[in-house]
Scaffold this active site. Structure first.
Site, PDB file in Angstrom:
ATOM      1  CG  ASP A  39      -2.132   1.304   1.017  1.00  0.00           C
ATOM      2  OD1 ASP A  39      -2.976   1.136   0.533  1.00  0.00           O
ATOM      3  OD2 ASP A  39      -1.640   2.014   1.630  1.00  0.00           O
ATOM      4  CD  GLU A  41      -1.755   5.942   2.411  1.00  0.00           C
ATOM      5  OE1 GLU A  41      -2.347   7.336   2.401  1.00  0.00           O
ATOM      6  OE2 GLU A  41      -2.190   4.974   3.001  1.00  0.00           O
ATOM      7  CG  HIS A 180      -6.730   7.123   4.172  1.00  0.00           C
ATOM      8  ND1 HIS A 180      -6.504   6.753   3.823  1.00  0.00           N
ATOM      9  CD2 HIS A 180      -8.546   7.093   5.545  1.00  0.00           C
ATOM     10  CE1 HIS A 180      -8.193   7.013   3.312  1.00  0.00           C
ATOM     11  NE2 HIS A 180      -8.670   7.214   4.214  1.00  0.00           N
ATOM     12  CG  ASP A 185      -4.343   1.735   4.814  1.00  0.00           C
ATOM     13  OD1 ASP A 185      -4.759   1.779   5.758  1.00  0.00           O
ATOM     14  OD2 ASP A 185      -4.337   2.265   3.530  1.00  0.00           O
TER      15      ASP A 185
END
Length: 598
Positions: A39, A41, A180, A185
């Site tokens: 994942d 960001e 988040h 995540d």
């Protein structure tokens, strides 16, 4: 390994014996695969315009966590305030973090040998691939699983209102709540992945290959037939779907038999008639081929032999149309369906009667021979028809022209069919110019189509006659692994095909192929030994770059003044000056490159 020597067999359709497939043949079980759930960001949604601020990844196999990867990343640009509020990652937090060019090597090493998993995978993979390319790192050819896409296929609206990660984490009771942040995540996605595996496992998905082709849109009865592909090799060849009576339903070809047949049981197959065929099919037989040309030609022959109800093309190669210059005191053009050994002149074959009639009209435009069908003696005593009054027929019916003088027109006509179509081209060009000058564009287009039908059929016949006139052509082409692809072509028919592996003497393999090749005897006409489609495939292969002619028995050449020289001009002329404005966007369909003298 492809068999080094393979000649086409007269009856290649013996069923494959049942074997016990290995685990490798059945696919890679999901329990044995190492997954890297990742994942990201980021500062925005577009790679190149936005940067990565955090990477989190979890490596799992068989339900067991093998390791985790997490790092903040300095995106080199300020983090937008709303992104900082959403993720909790601030400019101060990433100020001392490494740049993405320093992080990528460690992450790629962590993920090496894994199947990548992400929720909305195109987003995460897009950023990672882009940054790898920008900074000069080779992006491995990862297999990718998208949990969002998979969830949309198995989760119903009654179970969850959407397929967001947070919603799915609640549905599958994930031990980590997504917030988040990349690692949290990724951990939540691990639980979602395992929950989805339980769902699809009950639907028969047990391997990575099953997972990659899975779709809830595929009927269970169709998905249950995937085992029909398990005995097929990962090799080029031809496959035949059969019903419970052994009748061939469909014939196809592929560079990878197993993968192609498996695709028929997935959502990628959307053709209605093929879906009907899959519902009837109870078996699949495969014929492994050494070369792609062999596979294409075997497919043609098998379709012509079995005429499968679900194949649409190539089922009736015997349905041909020819233009014939009859043998009688005053010859004429006749439309026939086969070539005979009668010393007549022929043009063809035509795929449709309509095209043959267009070519006949072009010839009548250039040569004023009779168009009536009555039998005539050398001294006819008949009344002339309206064509004679219009000057479009020399009217041998009332004796105004002798048989010898009439024969001069016939000789010129036969020359135009086989050697030089210039008289026909010039006659039609004059007619088109006159009609265009009078702004009769529709009539000009009709004559243009007639000219096209004649020139293209004449060029095709000359190309086919050039190769069918050779008793044998032995040709070779280098394979990607350094071996040699060998073909023995006799009178335009593929008589043998095989592969000479790298490091071996290709001449010895070629000699073995020639010794075992099919015997092809000369016949009548340019397509006596093979179907027109097969000869076209052979010529297309011979025209490819890199083909080497090893041996030849015969002369492979087309007449210099033949129809092929008119093809390029035909494609480009009459496009503007001879067309109505609404027709000017229309173009002739291009044909393959003409066979030049060798």
């Amino acid at each position: 390994m492809t068999s080094p020597v393979r000649a086409p067999e007269p009856e290649p359709l013996m069923p494959i014996r049942g074997v016990q497939p290995s685990f490798d043949d059945l696919g890679t079980p999901l329990r044995d695969i190492t997954f890297c759930i990742v994942d990201l960001e980021t500062t925005g949604g577009a790679p190149g315009e936005s940067g990565i601020t955090e990477i989190g990844a979890v490596k799992v196999r068989g339900g067991e966590v093998l390791g985790e990867f997490q790092t903040l990343v300095n995106p080199a640009d300020p983090i937008p305030p709303f992104i900082a509020v959403l993720t909790g990652i601030t400019n101060l937090m990433v100020a001392s973090s490494p740049r993405i060019d320093s992080v990528l090597p460690a992450f790629l090493e962590f993920a090496r040998g894994c199947v990548m998993v992400a929720h909305n995978a195109p987003f995460d993979m897009g950023f990672l691939k882009h940054d790898s390319l920008v900074h000069g790192y080779d992006w491995p050819d990862f297999a990718v699983v998208d949990t969002a896409l998979l969830a949309r296929r198995v989760i119903t609206p009654d179970e969850a209102p959407n397929c967001k990660l947070g919603t799915l984490a609640k549905l599958f009771r994930a031990t980590t709540t997504p917030n988040h942040r990349a690692l949290s995540d990724a951990r939540a996605t691990v639980d979602v992945l395992h929950g989805l595996f339980e769902r699809v496992g009950s639907l028969g998905v047990q391997t990575l290959e099953d997972l990659q082709t899975f779709s809830s849109r595929v009927a269970p009865a169709v998905r249950a037939k995937r085992h029909l592909s398990e005995t097929l090799p990962h090799a080029p060849g031809v496959y035949l779907f059969t019903d419970d009576r052994g009748e061939v339903l469909y014939v196809g070809k592929s560079k990878d038999l197993r993968n192609r047949v498996r695709s028929y049981f997935t959502a990628s197959e959307t053709r209605t008639r093929i879906g009907e065929m899959i519902g009837i099919a109870t078996g699949v037989r495969g014929i492994e081929c050494g070369t792609s040309l062999e596979a294409e030609i075997r497919e043609l022959r098998l379709i012509a032999e079995h005429k499968p109800r679900y194949n649409r093309r190539s089922k009736f190669p015997e349905r041909q149309h020819w233009l014939k210059v009859t043998v009688e005191p005053f010859p004429r053009l006749s439309l026939v369906k086969q070539v005979k050994d009668d010393d007549a002149g022929y043009l063809g074959p035509f795929s449709s009667r309509k095209t043959a009639e267009r070519a006949m009209a072009a010839l009548h435009e250039a040569f004023p021979i009779r168009q009536c069908t009555a039998r005539m003696s050398r001294t006819p005593q008949l009344s002339p028809c309206v064509l004679a009054e219009m000057g479009r027929c020399v009217a041998p019916c009332d004796g105004r022209i002798s048989a010898d003088s009439y024969g001069e027109f016939v000789t010129a006509l036969r020359t135009a069919l086989t050697a030089d179509p210039t008289p026909v081209v010039e006659a039609l060009d004059r007619r088109i110019d006159i009609l265009s000058a009078d702004e009769r564009f529709e009539d000009a287009a009709v004559h243009r189509d007639r000219l096209s039908a004649f020139v293209r059929s004449s060029a095709r016949m000359q190309r086919m006659a050039s190769v069918t006139g050779c008793a044998e052509i032995c040709a070779a082409r280098r394979t990607d692994d350094g071996g040699w692809e060998l073909h023995v072509i006799r009178r335009g028919r593929l008589a043998a095909a095989g592969i000479s592996p790298r490091g071996t003497d290709p001449r010895k393999y070629l000699d073995m192929l020639r010794a075992s090749a099919e015997t092809v005897l000369p016949g009548i006409g340019p397509v006596a030994s093979a179907s027109p489609e097969e000869i076209d495939l052979v010529l297309r292969w011979l025209d490819q770059p890199g083909i080497r002619l090893v041996e030849m028995d015969g002369t492979w050449t087309c007449p210099i003044s033949g129809a092929a020289r008119h093809l390029t001009r035909l494609d480009n002329s009459h496009s503007e000056q001879h067309q109505h404005p609404t027709e000017r966007r229309r173009r002739m369909r291009p044909v393959g490159p003409a066979l030049t003298p060798r």
